[in-house]
Write a protein that holds these residues in place. Structure first.
Motif, PDB file in Angstrom:
ATOM      1  N   LEU A  97      55.186  53.761  89.051  1.00 21.86           N
ATOM      2  CA  LEU A  97      55.453  54.352  90.357  1.00 21.86           C
ATOM      3  C   LEU A  97      55.925  55.804  90.234  1.00 21.86           C
ATOM      4  CD1 LEU A  97      57.293  51.326  92.017  1.00 21.86           C
ATOM      5  CD2 LEU A  97      55.015  52.175  92.602  1.00 21.86           C
ATOM      6  N   LEU A  98      56.717  56.079  89.211  1.00 20.49           N
ATOM      7  CA  LEU A  98      57.265  57.428  89.054  1.00 20.49           C
ATOM      8  C   LEU A  98      56.248  58.424  88.520  1.00 20.49           C
ATOM      9  CD1 LEU A  98      60.225  58.516  89.520  1.00 20.49           C
ATOM     10  CD2 LEU A  98      59.941  56.062  89.688  1.00 20.49           C
ATOM     11  N   THR A  99      55.345  57.975  87.679  1.00 25.10           N
ATOM     12  CA  THR A  99      54.413  58.910  87.042  1.00 25.10           C
ATOM     13  C   THR A  99      53.124  59.112  87.832  1.00 25.10           C
ATOM     14  OG1 THR A  99      53.489  57.102  85.692  1.00 25.10           O
ATOM     15  CG2 THR A  99      55.287  58.413  84.737  1.00 25.10           C
ATOM     16  N   ALA A 100      52.786  58.166  88.706  1.00 24.54           N
ATOM     17  CA  ALA A 100      51.530  58.272  89.449  1.00 24.54           C
ATOM     18  C   ALA A 100      51.394  59.574  90.239  1.00 24.54           C
ATOM     19  CB  ALA A 100      51.368  57.057  90.374  1.00 24.54           C
ATOM     20  N   PRO A 101      52.424  60.021  90.987  1.00 25.06           N
ATOM     21  CA  PRO A 101      52.261  61.273  91.745  1.00 25.06           C
ATOM     22  C   PRO A 101      52.047  62.496  90.858  1.00 25.06           C
ATOM     23  CG  PRO A 101      54.098  59.984  92.605  1.00 25.06           C
ATOM     24  CD  PRO A 101      53.692  59.353  91.320  1.00 25.06           C
ATOM     25  N   LEU A 102      52.436  62.449  89.590  1.00 19.08           N
ATOM     26  CA  LEU A 102      52.283  63.598  88.697  1.00 19.08           C
ATOM     27  C   LEU A 102      50.819  63.843  88.329  1.00 19.08           C
ATOM     28  CD1 LEU A 102      55.331  63.060  86.297  1.00 19.08           C
ATOM     29  CD2 LEU A 102      55.128  64.725  88.145  1.00 19.08           C
ATOM     30  N   LYS A 103      49.936  62.891  88.659  1.00 16.31           N
ATOM     31  CA  LYS A 103      48.504  63.118  88.431  1.00 16.31           C
ATOM     32  C   LYS A 103      47.985  64.240  89.318  1.00 16.31           C
ATOM     33  CE  LYS A 103      47.725  58.321  87.018  1.00 16.31           C
ATOM     34  NZ  LYS A 103      47.061  57.025  87.351  1.00 16.31           N
ATOM     35  N   ASN A 104      48.675  64.476  90.427  1.00 19.94           N
ATOM     36  CA  ASN A 104      48.393  65.634  91.267  1.00 19.94           C
ATOM     37  C   ASN A 104      49.080  66.837  90.626  1.00 19.94           C
ATOM     38  OD1 ASN A 104      48.291  67.672  93.179  1.00 19.94           O
ATOM     39  ND2 ASN A 104      48.919  66.374  94.894  1.00 19.94           N
ATOM     40  N   HIS A 105      48.324  67.787  90.141  1.00 14.37           N
ATOM     41  CA  HIS A 105      48.899  68.892  89.371  1.00 14.37           C
ATOM     42  C   HIS A 105      49.763  69.822  90.214  1.00 14.37           C
ATOM     43  CE1 HIS A 105      46.698  67.673  85.867  1.00 14.37           C
ATOM     44  NE2 HIS A 105      45.526  67.771  86.491  1.00 14.37           N
ATOM     45  N   GLN A 106      49.735  69.651  91.540  1.00 12.51           N
ATOM     46  CA  GLN A 106      50.624  70.434  92.388  1.00 12.51           C
ATOM     47  C   GLN A 106      52.039  69.851  92.421  1.00 12.51           C
ATOM     48  OE1 GLN A 106      48.468  70.464  96.132  1.00 12.51           O
ATOM     49  NE2 GLN A 106      47.633  72.494  95.683  1.00 12.51           N
ATOM     50  N   VAL A 107      52.180  68.604  91.997  1.00 12.62           N
ATOM     51  CA  VAL A 107      53.484  67.939  91.968  1.00 12.62           C
ATOM     52  C   VAL A 107      54.152  68.236  90.627  1.00 12.62           C
ATOM     53  CG1 VAL A 107      54.707  65.737  92.028  1.00 12.62           C
ATOM     54  CG2 VAL A 107      52.757  66.131  93.550  1.00 12.62           C
ATOM     55  N   GLY A 108      55.302  68.877  90.689  1.00 14.18           N
ATOM     56  CA  GLY A 108      56.006  69.228  89.462  1.00 14.18           C
ATOM     57  C   GLY A 108      57.068  68.234  89.060  1.00 14.18           C
ATOM     58  N   ALA A 109      57.569  67.466  90.033  1.00 11.92           N
ATOM     59  CA  ALA A 109      58.617  66.483  89.733  1.00 11.92           C
ATOM     60  C   ALA A 109      58.596  65.393  90.799  1.00 11.92           C
ATOM     61  CB  ALA A 109      59.992  67.134  89.674  1.00 11.92           C
ATOM     62  N   VAL A 110      59.003  64.213  90.381  1.00 10.16           N
ATOM     63  CA  VAL A 110      59.148  63.068  91.279  1.00 10.16           C
ATOM     64  C   VAL A 110      60.593  62.607  91.184  1.00 10.16           C
ATOM     65  CG1 VAL A 110      58.351  60.745  91.852  1.00 10.16           C
ATOM     66  CG2 VAL A 110      56.751  62.393  90.845  1.00 10.16           C
ATOM     67  N   THR A 111      61.196  62.329  92.318  1.00  6.50           N
ATOM     68  CA  THR A 111      62.589  61.886  92.325  1.00  6.50           C
ATOM     69  C   THR A 111      62.759  60.710  93.263  1.00  6.50           C
ATOM     70  OG1 THR A 111      64.875  62.709  92.419  1.00  6.50           O
ATOM     71  CG2 THR A 111      63.385  63.411  94.182  1.00  6.50           C
ATOM     72  N   CYS A 112      63.877  60.001  93.151  1.00  2.00           N
ATOM     73  CA  CYS A 112      64.090  58.754  93.885  1.00  2.00           C
ATOM     74  C   CYS A 112      65.435  58.746  94.593  1.00  2.00           C
ATOM     75  CB  CYS A 112      64.067  57.548  92.933  1.00  2.00           C
ATOM     76  SG  CYS A 112      62.436  57.067  92.409  1.00  2.00           S
ATOM     77  N   ALA A 113      65.447  58.068  95.732  1.00  4.27           N
ATOM     78  CA  ALA A 113      66.711  57.742  96.395  1.00  4.27           C
ATOM     79  C   ALA A 113      67.285  56.474  95.763  1.00  4.27           C
ATOM     80  CB  ALA A 113      66.472  57.529  97.883  1.00  4.27           C
ATOM     81  N   TYR A 114      68.549  56.174  96.064  1.00  5.58           N
ATOM     82  CA  TYR A 114      69.180  54.999  95.475  1.00  5.58           C
ATOM     83  C   TYR A 114      70.316  54.517  96.361  1.00  5.58           C
ATOM     84  CZ  TYR A 114      72.627  58.482  93.949  1.00  5.58           C
ATOM     85  OH  TYR A 114      73.554  59.488  93.920  1.00  5.58           O
ATOM     86  N   ILE A 115      70.490  53.180  96.431  1.00  8.57           N
ATOM     87  CA  ILE A 115      71.573  52.588  97.216  1.00  8.57           C
ATOM     88  C   ILE A 115      72.034  51.299  96.541  1.00  8.57           C
ATOM     89  CG2 ILE A 115      70.777  53.511  99.433  1.00  8.57           C
ATOM     90  CD1 ILE A 115      69.631  50.772 100.066  1.00  8.57           C
ATOM     91  N   VAL A 116      73.207  50.813  96.977  1.00  8.60           N
ATOM     92  CA  VAL A 116      73.672  49.476  96.603  1.00  8.60           C
ATOM     93  C   VAL A 116      73.203  48.531  97.704  1.00  8.60           C
ATOM     94  CG1 VAL A 116      75.647  48.037  95.991  1.00  8.60           C
ATOM     95  CG2 VAL A 116      75.706  50.505  95.546  1.00  8.60           C
ATOM     96  N   ARG A 117      72.234  47.691  97.402  1.00 14.46           N
ATOM     97  CA  ARG A 117      71.679  46.814  98.440  1.00 14.46           C
ATOM     98  C   ARG A 117      72.562  45.610  98.729  1.00 14.46           C
ATOM     99  NH1 ARG A 117      66.618  48.661  96.296  1.00 14.46           N
ATOM    100  NH2 ARG A 117      65.254  49.411  97.973  1.00 14.46           N
TER     101      ARG A 117
END
Length: 328
Positions: A97-117
């Motif tokens: 899930l984290l690396t898939a968007p990096l296949k688009n060369h315009q995307v330089g970084a992918v980041t995530c939100a986080y919570i205690v569910r």
């Protein structure tokens, strides 16, 4: 890594047990006597060809997190990198899930939100409220105002070595280095992609003092990185101002109407956040929302001045543009 708690093993095991064909997991520990090393040795035994840990890492700067990451960066064997905190539990599809968007060369970084569910204490609920109800909506607002995300969230950042090098690599003497790294990647002409994958965060069995110290550090980090925008956040605490307004106005009908409207809007926003984040167990703690709002206002006020922060067992001083030094 620094220290352990009751969920450390599950968290770290999840990072090592991924549905991905070829990857490595590198752990960094500053102190050679850190109790985390016992668990890391067990992980190495289970995932011999995949997991390595490095300890007794001499600090390269005041920011020990980025200092450790700098050592791991030198040891890494792959072009694609994921910087991850040790207090998250991830799904087996985390790397995909984290690396898939990096296949688009315009995307330089992918980041995530986080919570205690599923918070199991009032403190954990207050921590989760701060992430789910305030921080994440603020991230979305910042993305809209800035016409794209201009920062990254430190709990998880996926990028590449080439992008990292082009953006100035890691910096070991700065607070909010995740924010700054994302900012530099954006300035280099890349997009920062906010993944829809929301991480499960585990703040551990912390007390109110630890929660306060961490969020005060975050508040001063925001102030030093966002400048005067920080003070505009006063408009985010309308529910706390309702009681003084009612008292000062003598509970007039117009004041009651304004306060009811503010409270209804706040709870509507909270409910939207809960269901968008798929965290229905937070509903059990909604009685604590006034406490969360009051705590947020107190932290915002105190975070609006001063430069001392507490981080990783040390008091540090924040200077202009987020540079940090040992507190004298």
């Amino acid at each position: 890594m620094r220290g352990i708690d009751e969920k450390s093993w599950d968290n770290w095991f999840s990072l090592c047990n991924q549905n991905y064909p070829d990857y490595e997991v590198l752990f960094g520990v500053t102190d050679k006597d850190d109790p985390a090393i016992v668990l890391l040795e067990k992980l190495v035994e289970i995932f011999t060809d995949r997991v390595k840990y490095y300890s007794d890492l001499v600090p390269l700067g005041v920011n020990l997190k980025d200092s450790n990451l700098s050592y791991l960066l030198e040891k890494s064997q792959h072009e694609i990198l994921i910087f991850a905190d040790g207090d998250i539990k991830v799904s087996p599809e985390y790397i995909r899930l984290l690396t898939a968007p990096l296949k688009n060369h315009q995307v330089g970084a992918v980041t995530c939100a986080y919570i205690v569910r599923s918070p199991n204490s009032l403190i954990a609920a207050l921590a989760s409220f701060g992430r789910c109800f305030d921080f994440l909506p603020s991230v979305l607002i910042a993305r809209a105002i800035d016409f794209g995300l201009r920062f990254a969230i430190g709990v998880t950042i996926a990028t590449s070595k080439s992008t990292l090098l082009e953006s100035g690599s890691l910096q070991t003497s700065r607070i909010g280095s995740d924010y700054n790294l994302g900012k530099r990647i954006a300035l280099a002409g890349y997009q920062i992609y906010l993944s829809p994958y929301v991480l499960d965060w585990n703040p551990g069995s912390e007390g109110i003092g630890q929660l306060y110290a961490r969020e005060l550090r975050w508040a001063r980090t925001i102030r030093y990185n966002r400048g005067s925008i920080y003070y505009g956040m006063i408009f985010c605490y309308g529910t706390v101002f309702c009681l003084p307004l009612l008292i000062l106005s003598g509970f007039t009908s117009w004041a009651v109407a304004i306060c009811l409207t503010v409270i209804l809007v706040r709870y509507a926003q909270v409910l939207v956040s809960i269901f968008c984040m798929k965290s229905p167990k937070l509903l059990l703690w909604l009685w604590a929302l006034p406490l969360r709002d009051l705590l947020s206002l107190v932290i915002w006020v105190i975070g609006g001045f001063g430069k001392r922060i507490y981080w990783s067992g040390r008091f540090l001083s924040v200077e202009g543009d987020g540079l940090i030094s040992q507190w004298e």
